[in-house]
Design an enzyme around this catalytic site. Structure first.
Site, PDB file in Angstrom:
ATOM      1  N   GLY A   7       3.133  37.524  33.611  1.00 20.89           N
ATOM      2  CA  GLY A   7       2.491  38.127  32.789  1.00 20.89           C
ATOM      3  C   GLY A   7       2.424  39.214  31.998  1.00 20.89           C
ATOM      4  O   GLY A   7       1.432  39.835  32.369  1.00 20.89           O
ATOM      5  N   SER A  12      11.273  28.550  31.587  1.00 19.78           N
ATOM      6  CA  SER A  12      10.484  27.578  31.900  1.00 19.78           C
ATOM      7  C   SER A  12      10.924  26.096  31.505  1.00 19.78           C
ATOM      8  O   SER A  12      11.767  25.881  31.101  1.00 19.78           O
ATOM      9  CB  SER A  12       8.766  28.654  30.649  1.00 19.78           C
ATOM     10  N   HIS A  15      -1.048  35.772  31.155  1.00 22.41           N
ATOM     11  CA  HIS A  15       0.681  35.161  30.077  1.00 22.41           C
ATOM     12  C   HIS A  15       0.072  35.219  28.311  1.00 22.41           C
ATOM     13  O   HIS A  15      -1.141  35.042  28.010  1.00 22.41           O
ATOM     14  CB  HIS A  15       0.972  34.249  30.383  1.00 22.41           C
ATOM     15  N   GLY A  16       0.990  35.450  27.655  1.00 25.35           N
ATOM     16  CA  GLY A  16       0.943  35.594  26.303  1.00 25.35           C
ATOM     17  C   GLY A  16      -0.032  36.837  25.481  1.00 25.35           C
ATOM     18  O   GLY A  16       0.664  37.722  26.610  1.00 25.35           O
ATOM     19  N   ASP A  41       8.212  38.064  28.680  1.00 28.15           N
ATOM     20  CA  ASP A  41       8.728  37.212  27.533  1.00 28.15           C
ATOM     21  C   ASP A  41       8.391  37.179  26.641  1.00 28.15           C
ATOM     22  O   ASP A  41       8.653  37.260  25.596  1.00 28.15           O
ATOM     23  CB  ASP A  41       8.178  36.013  28.783  1.00 28.15           C
ATOM     24  N   SER A  42       7.002  37.470  26.161  1.00 32.48           N
ATOM     25  CA  SER A  42       6.152  37.914  25.338  1.00 32.48           C
ATOM     26  C   SER A  42       6.630  38.603  24.338  1.00 32.48           C
ATOM     27  O   SER A  42       6.848  38.752  23.252  1.00 32.48           O
ATOM     28  CB  SER A  42       4.564  37.836  25.342  1.00 32.48           C
ATOM     29  N   ASP A 102      11.617  28.905  36.652  1.00 28.78           N
ATOM     30  CA  ASP A 102       9.162  29.805  36.447  1.00 28.78           C
ATOM     31  C   ASP A 102       8.818  28.488  36.315  1.00 28.78           C
ATOM     32  O   ASP A 102       8.849  27.706  35.303  1.00 28.78           O
ATOM     33  CB  ASP A 102       9.904  30.631  34.876  1.00 28.78           C
ATOM     34  N   HIS A 103       7.942  28.965  37.133  1.00 31.06           N
ATOM     35  CA  HIS A 103       6.748  27.913  36.663  1.00 31.06           C
ATOM     36  C   HIS A 103       7.094  26.970  37.414  1.00 31.06           C
ATOM     37  O   HIS A 103       6.636  25.487  36.491  1.00 31.06           O
ATOM     38  CB  HIS A 103       5.742  27.808  36.201  1.00 31.06           C
TER      39      HIS A 103
HETATM   40  P1  13P Z   1       4.342  37.328  29.603  1.00 26.16           P
HETATM   41  O1  13P Z   1       3.591  35.908  28.577  1.00 26.16           O
HETATM   42  O2  13P Z   1       3.184  38.271  29.903  1.00 26.16           O
HETATM   43  O3  13P Z   1       5.903  37.741  28.950  1.00 26.16           O
HETATM   44  O4  13P Z   1       4.793  36.999  30.675  1.00 26.16           O
HETATM   45  C1  13P Z   1       5.537  35.989  30.880  1.00 26.16           C
HETATM   46  C2  13P Z   1       5.729  35.247  32.625  1.00 26.16           C
HETATM   47  O5  13P Z   1       5.053  35.572  32.997  1.00 26.16           O
HETATM   48  C3  13P Z   1       6.904  33.744  32.358  1.00 26.16           C
HETATM   49  O6  13P Z   1       6.258  33.633  33.775  1.00 26.16           O
HETATM   50  O1  G3H Z   2       4.787  31.904  32.391  1.00 26.53           O
HETATM   51  C1  G3H Z   2       5.495  32.150  30.521  1.00 26.53           C
HETATM   52  C2  G3H Z   2       6.368  32.223  30.059  1.00 26.53           C
HETATM   53  O2  G3H Z   2       6.190  33.083  29.502  1.00 26.53           O
HETATM   54  C3  G3H Z   2       6.914  30.678  29.887  1.00 26.53           C
HETATM   55  O3  G3H Z   2       6.336  29.960  28.407  1.00 26.53           O
HETATM   56  O4  G3H Z   2       5.978  27.970  28.658  1.00 26.53           O
HETATM   57  O5  G3H Z   2       6.170  28.830  26.193  1.00 26.53           O
HETATM   58  O6  G3H Z   2       8.853  29.166  27.706  1.00 26.53           O
HETATM   59  P1  G3H Z   2       6.570  28.962  27.946  1.00 26.53           P
HETATM   60 ZN    ZN Z   3       4.552  33.453  34.401  1.00 31.89          ZN
END
Ligand code: 13P
Ligand code: G3H
Ligand code: ZN
Length: 332
Positions: free
Chosen positions: A235, A56, A190-191, A279-280, A94-95
């Protein structure tokens, strides 16, 4: 220009085609640290799973993009050392929020990029996605796009409200943009706080929040309109309550943290959803292990003493997701 092929990485095309046919999903785990990278590779090798390692903007700010790219290259070599001669590892942006960052990553050895134009007007989202696709495909790099907005706040990704993806737009969007996969919004976010207590009910026995179900009707409508097209869920952490409880027990404060129930992710994995972003849950697994270790061993100050159990806990979580939720084990 460094091609990902020189690094032993793969793009997501074949992974997704097999996942859709086989009714499973590929795990896309974010990484920021060496311990996360090691845990991801150990889990993927042990379970014989393909895996997407994603980076990210927050990860690049924290760890430096060049270092992360070399870590992914190291991941391929580490997988071989662990006994997997042909690991299927994709390195994914990512993103990505501009054509320029997508191009930079492609030029530096990423095998897959996301252009996230979900907050842009529809036509602008198509136009920039198309530009990214035209560049990426010259190098056989795959491109993820996004339609619909996820709620939730992370360091670098935030939106106050979600807007579900409109199924009537997906055919036009995927055709005109040329994207290889499409992230959709069906209620994930997310989160570690995916739903407010008001959006949930409460389990009378445990007092824990029970989140509302994902919009499977929208997912199925999308599948009908673009049959066989790879769908991505962002997410998708489930925010394991045992990790939340450990964090809270050892000095943390995460009241009412709640995620997507794993049964729903399992169900989604059987559909055209072929990439699930997590991720979370890794952050929670790491933090829970570190808090517990330091609380129980107040004299420890060598980071290796608490990062080792943190890495083991993350690996356990990744293995669990692969085997019991996404079903991507034994697919190499
Ligand atoms: P989470 O916060 O649910 O782990 O999502 C991660 C995500 O979508 C990264 O792009
Ligand atoms: O989509 C979001 C990911 O969880 C990345 O989060 O930008 O805090 O690394 P971050
Ligand atoms: Zn994401």
């Amino acid at each position: 220009m460094t091609s990902y092929k020189e690094l032993g990485l793969v793009n997501t095309r074949e992974m997704f085609a097999k996942a859709i046919k086989g009714g499973y999903a590929i795990p896309a785990f974010n990484f920021n640290t060496m311990e996360q990278m090691q845990a991801i590779v150990q889990a993927a090798v042990e379970t014989k799973s393909p895996v997407i390692m994603q980076v990210s903007k927050g990860a690049r700010n924290y760890a430096n993009g060049t270092i992360l790219r070399y870590m992914a290259q190291g991941a391929v070599e580490y997988a071989k050392e662990l006994g997997c001669p042909n690991p299927q590892i994709a390195l994914h942006l990512d993103h990505g929020d501009s054509f320029e960052i997508c191009k930079e990553c492609i030029d530096n050895g990423f095998s897959s990029v996301m252009f996230d134009g979900s907050a842009l007007p529809y036509e602008e989202n198509i136009a920039i996605t198309k530009k990214v696709v035209e560049y990426a495909h010259q190098y056989d790099v795959t491109v993820e796009a996004e339609l619909g907005v996820l709620a939730g706040v992370e360091d670098e990704v935030s939106a106050a409200e979600s807007h579900y993806t409109r199924p009537e737009e997906v055919e036009d969007f995927s055709k005109r943009s040329g994207c290889d996969s499409l992230a959709i919004s069906i209620g994930t976010s997310h989160g570690a706080y995916k739903f407010t207590p008001e959006q949930c009910t409460r389990d009378p026995k445990t007092g824990k929040l029970v989140p509302p179900p994902l919009a499977f009707d929208i997912l199925h409508e999308i599948e009908k309109r673009i049959p066989g097209f790879p769908i991505v869920l962002h997410g998708s952490s489930s925010v394991p309550q045992d990790e939340v409880d450990t964090i809270n027990k050892f000095g943390g404060k995460l009241p009412d943290a709640v995620g997507i129930p794993e049964e729903q992710l399992r169900e989604a994995s059987k559909s055209a959803v072929c990439k699930i972003n997590i991720d979370s849950d890794s952050r929670l697994a790491m933090t829970a292990a570190i808090r517990k270790h330091l609380a129980e061993n107040p004299s420890h100050f060598d980071p290796r003493q608490y990062l080792k159990p943190a890495r083991e806990n993350m690996k356990k979580m990744y293995v669990h997701k692969i085997v019991n939720v996404l079903g991507s084990d034994n697919k190499l």
